[in-house]
Design an enzyme around this catalytic site. Structure first.
Site, mmCIF file in Angstrom:
data_model
loop_
_atom_site.group_PDB
_atom_site.id
_atom_site.type_symbol
_atom_site.label_atom_id
_atom_site.label_comp_id
_atom_site.label_asym_id
_atom_site.label_seq_id
_atom_site.Cartn_x
_atom_site.Cartn_y
_atom_site.Cartn_z
ATOM 1 N N ASP A 167 0.840 -1.200 0.000
ATOM 2 C CA ASP A 167 0.000 0.000 0.000
ATOM 3 C C ASP A 167 0.875 1.250 0.000
ATOM 4 O O ASP A 167 1.629 1.491 0.945
ATOM 5 C CB ASP A 167 -0.907 -0.014 1.235
ATOM 6 N N HIS A 198 -2.813 0.106 -2.639
ATOM 7 C CA HIS A 198 -3.978 0.798 -2.095
ATOM 8 C C HIS A 198 -5.130 0.799 -3.097
ATOM 9 O O HIS A 198 -4.930 0.972 -4.293
ATOM 10 C CB HIS A 198 -3.595 2.239 -1.750
#
Length: 229
Positions: A167, A198
């Site tokens: 992420d 993400h």
């Protein structure tokens, strides 16, 4: 496939997008927005839950800033606006709005209602799991959860976290902290996605991954079928 309703909150009324299943709802889910507002992507998440048999309602949490904010992730200008709105948002007030939305959802149908949030909404979903009477909670790539782990003692019902381990917005150290801190909590299940970035479940987004989305969403529906149906 949905429409808009008014939700009576503690600080005033705000709108929520409601998607209804074709038959009697199994349960209700409050869909908590990303930083872009209740846009087409968020309405699509609610529609998906309705197709799976749940009543879904996505409240406009930006209403105190300006009602009806709706952005995309497609331009730098929209990203800047979205981040500005996220920083301006009173997250504690938003949790109270989520409680009001849970109560509204129960008033129009199912007795059991949970929450499901993405990004900023994933963080708010975690706070809701700690502070509200949600019956089940799901957070996708919730940014900031590691800063609220001291509230985990308030969790009374089951929680699922979907954490992409590459992420770009959430440091891996924070994700590791979430896992290590919550591992002893029998109410919390953490699914980690080793190669995902993400917002890997955001259709049309730069990091969208269809296979990983199918896996995560299948886990979410199985979870809601267990605890809300």
């Amino acid at each position: 496939m949905g429409d808009w309703v008014q939700v009576a909150g503690p600080d005033g009324a705000f709108k929520g997008y409601v998607a209804r299943p074709s038959g009697t709802p199994k349960g209700a889910v409050v869909v908590i927005q990303e930083i872009f507002g209740v846009n087409a992507v968020m309405r699509g998440k609610a529609d998906w839950l309705a197709r799976e048999g749940f009543l879904a309602i996505a409240p406009d949490l930006f209403w105190r800033i300006k009602p009806g904010i709706e952005l995309t992730d497609q331009t730098d200008a929209e990203w800047k606006q979205a981040i500005d709105h996220m920083n301006a948002l009173d997250k504690n007030a938003s949790v109270k709005d989520i409680q009001a939305t849970l109560s509204h959802a129960r008033s129009i149908g199912p007795s059991k209602a949970g929450v499901m949030g993405y990004c900023m909404g994933g963080y708010i979903a975690f706070l809701a799991a700690c502070r509200t009477d949600t019956d089940a909670s799901v957070a996708y790539h919730g940014g900031g959860i590691h800063t609220a782990l001291n509230e985990a003692g308030g969790i009374k019902k089951s929680v699922v976290l979907h954490n992409p381990m590459k992420d770009a917005f959430i440091p891996v150290e924070a994700l590791n902290q979430i896992r290590e801190t919550l591992a002893p909590n029998k109410l919390v299940t953490i699914h980690e996605y080793a190669e995902q970035d993400h917002a890997f479940t955001r259709e049309g987004g730069k990091h969208y991954d269809a296979a990983a989305t199918e896996l995560a969403n299948g886990r979410t529906i199985a979870f809601f079928n267990q605890y809300l149906a």
